[in-house]
Design a protein around this motif. Structure first.
Motif, PDB file in Angstrom:
ATOM      1  N   LEU B 161       0.833  -1.211   0.000  1.00 38.90           N
ATOM      2  CA  LEU B 161       0.000   0.000   0.000  1.00 38.90           C
ATOM      3  C   LEU B 161       0.864   1.257   0.000  1.00 38.90           C
ATOM      4  O   LEU B 161       0.594   2.222  -0.717  1.00 38.90           O
ATOM      5  N   MET B 162       1.934   1.215   0.803  1.00 43.64           N
ATOM      6  CA  MET B 162       2.805   2.387   0.877  1.00 43.64           C
ATOM      7  C   MET B 162       3.483   2.645  -0.469  1.00 43.64           C
ATOM      8  O   MET B 162       3.580   3.789  -0.915  1.00 43.64           O
ATOM      9  N   LEU B 163       3.946   1.585  -1.085  1.00 41.48           N
ATOM     10  CA  LEU B 163       4.604   1.744  -2.389  1.00 41.48           C
ATOM     11  C   LEU B 163       3.623   2.299  -3.418  1.00 41.48           C
ATOM     12  O   LEU B 163       3.950   3.198  -4.192  1.00 41.48           O
ATOM     13  N   ALA B 168       1.897   6.618  -6.761  1.00 46.20           N
ATOM     14  CA  ALA B 168       0.719   7.188  -7.401  1.00 46.20           C
ATOM     15  C   ALA B 168       0.425   8.598  -6.917  1.00 46.20           C
ATOM     16  O   ALA B 168      -0.081   9.423  -7.671  1.00 46.20           O
ATOM     17  N   LYS B 169       0.736   8.870  -5.664  1.00 48.78           N
ATOM     18  CA  LYS B 169       0.210  10.103  -5.076  1.00 48.78           C
ATOM     19  C   LYS B 169       1.282  11.144  -4.717  1.00 48.78           C
ATOM     20  O   LYS B 169       0.984  12.329  -4.685  1.00 48.78           O
ATOM     21  N   PHE B 203      16.670   2.241  -2.235  1.00 50.02           N
ATOM     22  CA  PHE B 203      15.364   1.791  -1.773  1.00 50.02           C
ATOM     23  C   PHE B 203      15.140   0.316  -2.153  1.00 50.02           C
ATOM     24  O   PHE B 203      14.641  -0.473  -1.348  1.00 50.02           O
ATOM     25  N   GLY B 204      15.529  -0.036  -3.357  1.00 50.75           N
ATOM     26  CA  GLY B 204      15.404  -1.425  -3.802  1.00 50.75           C
ATOM     27  C   GLY B 204      16.200  -2.366  -2.910  1.00 50.75           C
ATOM     28  O   GLY B 204      15.720  -3.427  -2.509  1.00 50.75           O
ATOM     29  N   LEU B 245       4.180  -3.097  -9.982  1.00 56.08           N
ATOM     30  CA  LEU B 245       4.037  -3.383  -8.555  1.00 56.08           C
ATOM     31  C   LEU B 245       2.779  -4.211  -8.282  1.00 56.08           C
ATOM     32  O   LEU B 245       2.814  -5.189  -7.542  1.00 56.08           O
ATOM     33  N   GLU B 246       1.674  -3.792  -8.931  1.00 59.91           N
ATOM     34  CA  GLU B 246       0.420  -4.527  -8.732  1.00 59.91           C
ATOM     35  C   GLU B 246       0.592  -5.959  -9.225  1.00 59.91           C
ATOM     36  O   GLU B 246       0.120  -6.904  -8.597  1.00 59.91           O
ATOM     37  N   GLY B 247       1.263  -6.102 -10.351  1.00 56.08           N
ATOM     38  CA  GLY B 247       1.495  -7.427 -10.924  1.00 56.08           C
ATOM     39  C   GLY B 247       2.260  -8.306  -9.952  1.00 56.08           C
ATOM     40  O   GLY B 247       1.895  -9.460  -9.715  1.00 56.08           O
TER      41      GLY B 247
END
Lengths: 463, 294
Positions: B161-163, B168-169, B203-204, B245-247
């Protein structure tokens, strides 16, 4: 001798005579029943069936006294011993332990004058390379480095590839670790294996389970999905079913090698409510399985039965659940009650030097090392001169010898040592702050080793 | 049989959470930097080994034991900092070169880091059981389940969710996406692209480290896992779609649940389950579940 190819050239006189007399005896007694006193003598005096006439021949008996041959001097140059194990890669932790064991064995033996006064020079060779490179290096050790003996090999695949080469380069090759029973399914002149194999240790484990938990009924297992895990499980469950046909396999898990997440495996097994869970994981995978199982309260619901349980003792420490059944594969450092002098010698020195007791791969190194040492000494005693590689190989076949893990007898036919496996129950020892095996038993080799060149599962069927 | 289903699903989600955390770091770096970071598995391993050391040190200090969970974050952060050492020095000079250079370089880093971990932490298995032991377990459908595993599942969801929110935002997230889409244009708009790249790479590595740090209390860490983890994360990236990410999230859940029930009903499938799903996805949607056709 059966189908066994009799290749030995050096025959001791007494043995030749016995051979002849046994044949004569058999020839004369065909069709008749010879009982009693005549057995062992040449020519029975059997007459009618069931009637034995004993004839005592009075003759001055010439007293034969064994006179050892005069001892010739032993060569001065050191014995070259090459040791191969995983010194790098994922299994390097094994090499780290066994390297210590080999160094200690050689160092202490050299201090006491080596083998027959010959010093031993030890070299290490990595096994964590492709099989064909292992084989090439193996050949080089024999032909170029001209080593006297090669000890080592953890992977059964590598051992199988190297075995024919040992005969080719005529160099003694003693396998202390590789545990597939398939390694000794072909006769080799120079190849010997001194630890237990997958056709024997799971039988010992099953016998121990039957003794400790005679009411065992529901069995589950978690094993690695390759030859090692499959052989372990198949032989174990076949033995169990032989004695208790009503044993039920309630859950099976085959894990891939290197798997670290065992949550589903544990849940599946627990959901089946088994009496015991058989396992043969080794190395880090065993550690991660036990670690996770503890938090899943696994050991409150069932009993763990593991053929290489000792491997997880140091890492799990005092958290290791008590009362689980297991084997250190074949040899345990604490040979029952330290009754064995050699055991005290090795284990004490190991603890003095490294601060921890030797684990089972270290004990396996010692078993292989003492096979060679004893064979050289015995052959010299009989021959009166320093034995050739061939003569040492001939002595090793059939040799019975003591080592820090107990007593081994190497079978003539397939050169497999009849090494009695140790099995026991876990218990936390405050002295080491980790689990040890206690209440352990050494299962007689005759009960668990299939006859030479026999598939263990076929053998179990014949019981 | 069915009473064990909740536990199987939880186990599946646990595996999915670890897979997602593991693959998200690789995914982000791949999506933005266009580099397949073969050293990614090493950061998982570093996070895990660092946790074993930090947890042991923490327990020795005698501070309130519940703070031991901070060590997981500290270990992941240190893994990120180690990643920071590589990006400006080794990776930056090769962005413009052919892909094979990147593969060779990052694979080299994997090998070097594997040896470094062996030198520092030795060859045996290492454990950090305290965070796992502390929480105990509960029973679901008559089967015990550790609370810590629930925590790992929760972290997986929260990180997703954070990612998602971040990319997105937030402004930085949008800039990163813009950089990923077109390097030249974003540079011309005054964005410090090298700095964005460093940030994303670190970050990765942090995410890879976090996966290892979270996993090690319930598992253990031993040499040889870097490659194992690299393959796992790579498969998830392929299933989910490169850089999606969703994938990766949905892909991880599918693989996790399928694996869990696969083990239950077809015990011999575990070896292959991941690859079977990958093959099906590649046949049906070669670009991955959420991937875009180039």
């Amino acid at each position: 001798m059966g189908t066994y190819k009799h290749w030995r050239e050096v025959k001791f006189l007494s043995e030749e005579k016995k051979e002849v007399s046994r044949r004569k005896f058999l020839a004369t007694s065909i069709g008749t029943l010879v009982v009693g006193a005549v057995a062992g003598y040449a020519g029975g005096y059997a007459t009618a069936p069931g009637k034995v006439v004993e004839k005592v021949v009075e003759k001055p008996v010439e007293k034969v006294v064994y006179k050892p041959p005069p001892k010739r001097p032993v060569p001065k140059e050191p014995i070259k011993l090459a040791y191969r194990d995983h010194l790098s890669g994922a299994l390097a932790v094994r090499g780290e332990w066994t390297k210590r064991a080999m160094e200690l064995l050689v160092e202490e033996t050299n201090k006491e004058g080596g083998i027959l006064g010959r010093e031993i020079s030890l070299t290490f060779h990595d096994e964590a390379i492709p099989v064909e490179e292992c084989v090439a290096d193996f050949r080089r050790l024999g032909l170029e480095a001209k080593v006297d003996v090669i000890i080592g090999t953890t992977s059964s695949g590598v051992a199988l590839a190297q075995a024919p080469v040992a005969d080719e380069i005529k160099t003694i090759y003693i396998i202390p670790h590789a545990a597939s029973y398939k390694v000794v399914m072909e006769p080799h002149k120079y190849v010997f294996r001194t630890n237990g194999h997958t056709g024997a240790v799971p039988i010992a484990m099953a016998l121990y389970v039957l003794k400790k938990m005679p009411d065992v009924k529901r069995v589950a297992h978690i094993d690695m999905d390759y030859a090692w895990g499959r052989d372990n499980w198949n032989v174990f469950i076949a033995t169990l079913k032989k004695y208790k046909p009503d044993v039920e396999v309630v859950a099976e898990v085959w894990e891939k090698v290197g798997e670290v997440d065992h949550s589903t495996a544990i849940t599946k097994v627990l959901a089946a409510k088994p009496d015991i869970v058989f396992n043969s994981h080794w190395g880090g995978q065993l550690v991660s399985l036990v670690r996770q199982a503890i938090e899943y309260k696994f050991f409150e619901y069932t009993t763990f039965v593991c053929t290489v349980i000792e491997e997880a003792f140091p890492e799990i420490g005092p958290d290791f659940p008590e009362g689980q059944l297991g084997a250190p594969w074949t040899f345990y450092w604490e040979y029952p009650g330290y009754r064995w002098n050699l055991n005290r010698w090795f284990v004490k020195k190991f603890i003095e030097k490294y601060g921890v007791p030797p684990n089972y791969p270290c004990m396996q190194c010692a078993a292989a090392f003492f096979a060679y040492k004893t064979a050289v000494e015995k052959a010299y005693e009989v021959l009166g001169e320093y034995p050739t590689k061939e003569q040492i190989a001939e002595t090793l076949a059939g040799l019975a010898y003591a080592h820090p893990g107990g007593m081994n007898r190497i079978r003539r036919e397939d050169h497999q040592a009849l090494a009695p496996p140790t099995v026991g129950v876990t218990k936390i020892d405050p002295k080491w702050n980790m689990a040890v095996l206690h209440d352990f038993e050494v299962i007689s080799a005759e009960l668990v080793y299939p006859p030479p060149f026999t598939e263990p599962l076929e053998w179990i069927k014949t019981w | 049989m069915f009473e064990a289903y909740p536990a199987y699903i939880l186990n599946g989600l646990l595996y999915a959470s670890l897979l997602f955390l593991l693959s998200s770091g690789l995914n982000v770096v791949l999506g933005v930097l266009k580099i397949l970071n073969l050293a990614h598995g090493s950061f998982y391993v570093l996070g895990a080994y660092l946790t074993t050391s930090f947890v042991a040190l923490f327990v020795a200090t005698g501070l309130p034991i519940y703070l031991v969970y901070t060590q997981i974050l500290v270990a992941a952060a240190v893994a990120g900092i180690i990643g920071f050492l590589f990006e400006p020095t080794l990776l930056r000079p090769i962005y413009k070169r052919e892909e094979s250079y990147q593969l060779l370089l990052t694979f080299g880093i994997l090998l070097v880091l594997s040896d470094v971990t062996k030198i520092v932490w030795g060859l045996g298995a290492k454990v950090a059981p305290e965070p796992f032991k502390l929480l105990g377990s509960f029973t679901i459908g008559g089967i015990p389940f550790p609370y810590y595993n629930l925590l790992v599942i929760a972290v997986g969801f929260v990180v997703f969710l954070m990612l998602w929110f971040f990319f997105a935002k937030t402004r930085t997230g949008k800039i990163i996406r813009a950089t990923a889409t077109n390097r030249e244009v974003t540079t011309s708009l005054g964005v410090n692209v090298p700095r964005i790249f460093t940030l994303v790479f670190v970050f990765g590595c942090f995410l890879g480290g976090l996966a290892g740090a979270l996993a090690v209390p319930m598992q253990s860490i031993f040499p040889g896992l870097a490659m194992e983890m690299l393959i796992l994360s790579f498969v998830i990236v392929v299933i989910g779609g490169m850089g999606s990410l969703e994938g990766a999230f949905i892909g991880s859940i599918i693989v996790g649940i399928a694996r869990s029930f696969g083990i239950v009903y077809f015990p011999e499938i575990e070896l292959a389950i991941l690859f079977i799903i990958m093959i099906i996805v590649l046949l049906v949607r070669p670009q991955g579940l959420f991937g875009r056709r180039e």
